[in-house]
Design an enzyme around this catalytic site. Structure first.
Site, short mmCIF file in Angstrom:
data_model
loop_
_atom_site.label_atom_id
_atom_site.label_comp_id
_atom_site.label_asym_id
_atom_site.label_seq_id
_atom_site.Cartn_x
_atom_site.Cartn_y
_atom_site.Cartn_z
N TYR A 1 -35.66 -45.27 -8.10
CA TYR A 1 -35.41 -46.77 -8.15
C TYR A 1 -36.48 -47.49 -9.04
O TYR A 1 -36.03 -48.30 -9.98
CB TYR A 1 -35.34 -47.45 -6.65
N ILE B 1 -28.18 -56.06 -13.96
CA ILE B 1 -27.43 -54.93 -13.07
C ILE B 1 -27.60 -55.56 -11.68
O ILE B 1 -28.68 -55.19 -10.97
CB ILE B 1 -27.85 -53.39 -12.93
N PRO B 2 -27.13 -56.73 -11.46
CA PRO B 2 -27.50 -57.30 -9.92
C PRO B 2 -26.63 -56.20 -8.80
O PRO B 2 -25.62 -55.74 -9.08
CB PRO B 2 -26.50 -58.54 -9.69
N HIS B 3 -27.61 -56.16 -7.86
CA HIS B 3 -27.22 -54.88 -6.87
C HIS B 3 -27.70 -55.30 -5.40
O HIS B 3 -28.95 -55.79 -5.49
CB HIS B 3 -27.87 -53.63 -7.56
N THR B 4 -27.26 -54.60 -4.57
CA THR B 4 -27.75 -54.89 -3.30
C THR B 4 -27.11 -53.57 -2.39
O THR B 4 -25.84 -53.52 -2.60
CB THR B 4 -27.58 -56.15 -2.76
#
Lengths: 116, 153
Positions: free
Chosen positions: A26, B62-65
């Site tokens: 990540y 790359i918006p992510h969660t």
């Protein structure tokens, strides 16, 4: 907006991201500083405290230690942590519509789907 | 692998949003979720952006969660020809968005693998502007699938 459960879920989701951020795969894409996550978590905790949720936060931490999570969704009238069937007249025992499972004690979030 | 998540109905080729928050909202709106779950997802995505923008530079974000409100990994793609200010690392407007959401527990680590694949794809997309020319969501998916496979070779 059911603000208190929203904030608890946001805190729990942020903690899940915190675990991702520790991973090298990540970090190679998004090198997020640890302090940035801590800062956002503290902001969320402050928002919860401002709503009089100090005891809610304490309980949140205890549940996290006990179960590894503190809040779950209700699915089909069932607690999605212990799978107990919830009473139809489940009432908010805390402010802002925060529900608790009468069986395992975990915080519950009843979605609009469930209420419909 | 991305082809399992890439779906024409989850591609918005002309985003109407002109701000970071509105882009997130427009992308979340594509998901088949009740309004309150969308609202929670939006709060969490904004918190993720607050710890560091997911705008990788070169016009791509790359918006992510992870979020309790989803049961599976979902990918939504949005494109803005005009570009949107997204606090990207190079300070430039973002034209292409990959919204990735996943449940908190993800035993197959699909989420992180997918994130890695999207990042690889983004590096390739950053060298071209072809993605600005396509007008059909199905063609767009085919284009990305082809690029991803090339990437994997």
């Amino acid at each position: 907006m059911k603000k208190l459960p929203f904030l608890l879920m946001a805190l729990q989701d942020l903690e899940a991201t915190e675990e991702d951020v520790k991973r090298e795969d990540y970090r190679s894409i998004f090198p997020v500083p640890h302090q940035a996550i801590e800062r956002e978590k503290e902001r969320l905790r402050d928002e919860i405290r401002k709503m009089g949720g100090e005891r809610v936060l304490e309980r949140y931490e205890r549940l996290k230690q006990q179960y590894g999570k503190s809040i779950v969704l209700t699915v089909g009238g069932i607690c999605f942590h212990c799978f107990a069937v919830l009473p139809t007249s489940l009432e908010a025992s805390q402010q802002e519509g925060l529900l608790e499972c009468p069986n395992c004690g975990i915080f519950l979030y009843q979605t609009d789907e469930e209420e419909a | 692998m991305l082809d399992q998540l890439l779906k024409p109905e989850r591609v918005v080729l002309d985003l109407k949003a002109r701000t970071k928050e509105d882009v997130l909202k427009e992308l979340v709106d594509v998901l088949d979720l009740p309004e309150d779950k969308k609202e929670i997802l939006l709060v969490t995505l904004k918190k993720r952006e607050a710890i560091g923008s997911t705008g990788m530079g070169k016009g791509i974000a790359i918006p992510h969660t992870r979020s309790l409100v989803v049961e599976d990994v979902h990918l939504v793609i949005g494109r803005s020809r005009e570009g949107v200010e997204f606090d990207a690392i190079d300070g430039k407007p973002v034209h292409l968005f990959f919204l990735l959401v996943a449940p908190p527990q993800d035993p197959g680590t699909t989420y992180l693998l997918t994130l890695g694949r999207i990042a690889n794809l983004a590096r390739k997309l950053a060298r071209t502007r072809d993605y600005l020319e396509i007008d059909d969501p199905g063609e767009f998916v085919a284009y990305l699938t082809r690029l991803e496979q090339e990437e994997a070779q």
